[in-house]
Design a protein around this motif. Structure first.
Motif, mmCIF file in Angstrom:
data_model
loop_
_atom_site.group_PDB
_atom_site.id
_atom_site.type_symbol
_atom_site.label_atom_id
_atom_site.label_comp_id
_atom_site.label_asym_id
_atom_site.label_seq_id
_atom_site.Cartn_x
_atom_site.Cartn_y
_atom_site.Cartn_z
ATOM 1 N N UNK A 1 33.207 41.916 36.526
ATOM 2 C CA UNK A 1 34.067 40.984 35.812
ATOM 3 C C UNK A 1 35.384 40.910 36.580
ATOM 4 N N UNK A 2 35.717 39.700 37.045
ATOM 5 C CA UNK A 2 36.847 39.509 37.950
ATOM 6 C C UNK A 2 37.955 38.710 37.279
ATOM 7 N N UNK A 3 39.175 39.201 37.393
ATOM 8 C CA UNK A 3 40.369 38.446 36.995
ATOM 9 C C UNK A 3 40.926 37.831 38.273
ATOM 10 N N UNK A 4 40.783 36.511 38.409
ATOM 11 C CA UNK A 4 41.208 35.851 39.647
ATOM 12 C C UNK A 4 42.723 35.770 39.770
ATOM 13 N N UNK A 5 43.437 35.835 38.658
ATOM 14 C CA UNK A 5 44.897 35.788 38.714
ATOM 15 C C UNK A 5 45.449 37.027 39.404
ATOM 16 N N UNK A 6 44.947 38.181 39.008
ATOM 17 C CA UNK A 6 45.424 39.434 39.605
ATOM 18 C C UNK A 6 44.633 39.813 40.853
ATOM 19 N N UNK A 7 43.435 39.218 41.011
ATOM 20 C CA UNK A 7 42.583 39.574 42.135
ATOM 21 C C UNK A 7 41.867 40.895 41.932
ATOM 22 N N UNK A 8 41.775 41.315 40.677
ATOM 23 C CA UNK A 8 41.178 42.620 40.388
ATOM 24 C C UNK A 8 39.781 42.505 39.795
ATOM 25 N N UNK A 9 38.968 43.468 40.120
ATOM 26 C CA UNK A 9 37.664 43.639 39.502
ATOM 27 C C UNK A 9 37.907 44.515 38.273
ATOM 28 N N UNK A 10 37.873 43.908 37.088
ATOM 29 C CA UNK A 10 38.244 44.617 35.858
ATOM 30 C C UNK A 10 37.149 45.543 35.352
ATOM 31 N N UNK A 11 35.912 45.204 35.649
ATOM 32 C CA UNK A 11 34.786 46.031 35.238
ATOM 33 C C UNK A 11 33.655 45.870 36.219
ATOM 34 N N UNK A 12 32.886 46.930 36.412
ATOM 35 C CA UNK A 12 31.764 46.861 37.346
ATOM 36 C C UNK A 12 30.706 47.890 36.964
ATOM 37 N N UNK A 13 29.469 47.499 37.173
ATOM 38 C CA UNK A 13 28.336 48.403 36.977
ATOM 39 C C UNK A 13 27.327 48.093 38.069
ATOM 40 N N UNK A 14 26.906 49.102 38.797
ATOM 41 C CA UNK A 14 25.905 48.910 39.845
ATOM 42 C C UNK A 14 24.834 49.989 39.718
ATOM 43 N N UNK A 15 23.630 49.645 40.141
ATOM 44 C CA UNK A 15 22.561 50.636 40.142
ATOM 45 C C UNK A 15 22.705 51.599 41.308
ATOM 46 N N UNK A 16 23.310 51.140 42.400
ATOM 47 C CA UNK A 16 23.563 51.969 43.572
ATOM 48 C C UNK A 16 25.061 52.105 43.753
ATOM 49 N N UNK A 17 25.497 53.154 44.405
ATOM 50 C CA UNK A 17 26.933 53.313 44.649
ATOM 51 C C UNK A 17 27.342 52.455 45.851
ATOM 52 N N UNK A 18 28.558 51.929 45.783
ATOM 53 C CA UNK A 18 29.090 51.098 46.853
ATOM 54 C C UNK A 18 30.512 51.536 47.145
ATOM 55 N N UNK A 19 30.933 51.461 48.413
ATOM 56 C CA UNK A 19 32.319 51.818 48.741
ATOM 57 C C UNK A 19 33.303 50.887 48.018
ATOM 58 N N UNK A 20 34.466 51.420 47.688
ATOM 59 C CA UNK A 20 35.482 50.639 46.976
ATOM 60 C C UNK A 20 35.865 49.381 47.742
ATOM 61 N N UNK A 21 35.843 49.434 49.082
ATOM 62 C CA UNK A 21 36.189 48.245 49.879
ATOM 63 C C UNK A 21 35.243 47.078 49.589
ATOM 64 N N UNK A 22 33.972 47.387 49.417
ATOM 65 C CA UNK A 22 32.982 46.351 49.100
ATOM 66 C C UNK A 22 33.272 45.756 47.732
#
Length: 134
Positions: A22-43
């Motif tokens: 879930x992305x807030x485009x105003x702030x440019x932040x990813x407000x929530x995330x769920x993944x089945x695999x782990x991903x680096x924060x940069x991704x």
């Protein structure tokens, strides 16, 4: 319900879903995330930036303004594009603008072999519940 829980619940209903965010485009932040695999924060950070580009990049803004002008709409911030689907080699990405919060976008990533119609339908059905969790 927490945003991450709402994303997780939505993912469980979407065929072959491997990630949601879930992305807030105003702030440019990813407000929530769920993944089945782990991903680096940069991704994960790139997801937010890419989402903003897809919906509010300079060329997109020009297209939206042209459509608004052609339709006689005098609005400084027309929101013409509501959903974007991107097919990569192995994945299907769904980006959906929240109706009640046009500066927010819900993202789901599914395996490419998923039924596209079902992915889109189930993603649309999940949108309001995820937005309400914020």
């Amino acid at each position: 319900m927490s945003l991450d829980k709402a994303i997780s619940d939505a993912m469980s209903t979407i065929p072959e879903c491997v990630a949601g965010g879930y992305v807030d485009m105003t702030s440019g932040m990813l407000l929530g995330v769920k993944t089945l695999n782990s991903h680096p924060q940069e991704i994960l950070d790139m997801v937010a930036a890419t989402t903003a580009d897809l919906f509010e990049g300079q060329n997109i803004r020009h297209i939206e303004q042209a459509f608004a002008k052609a339709r006689g709409i005098e609005n400084d911030h027309p929101r013409y594009f509501q959903e974007v689907m991107v097919f990569s080699e192995n994945l299907l990405h769904i980006f959906m603008r929240a109706k009640k919060r046009p500066d927010h976008v819900l993202v789901f990533v599914c395996r490419r072999n998923a039924n596209v119609g079902m992915v889109l339908t189930k993603s649309r059905m999940a949108l309001d519940a995820v937005v309400a969790a914020l």
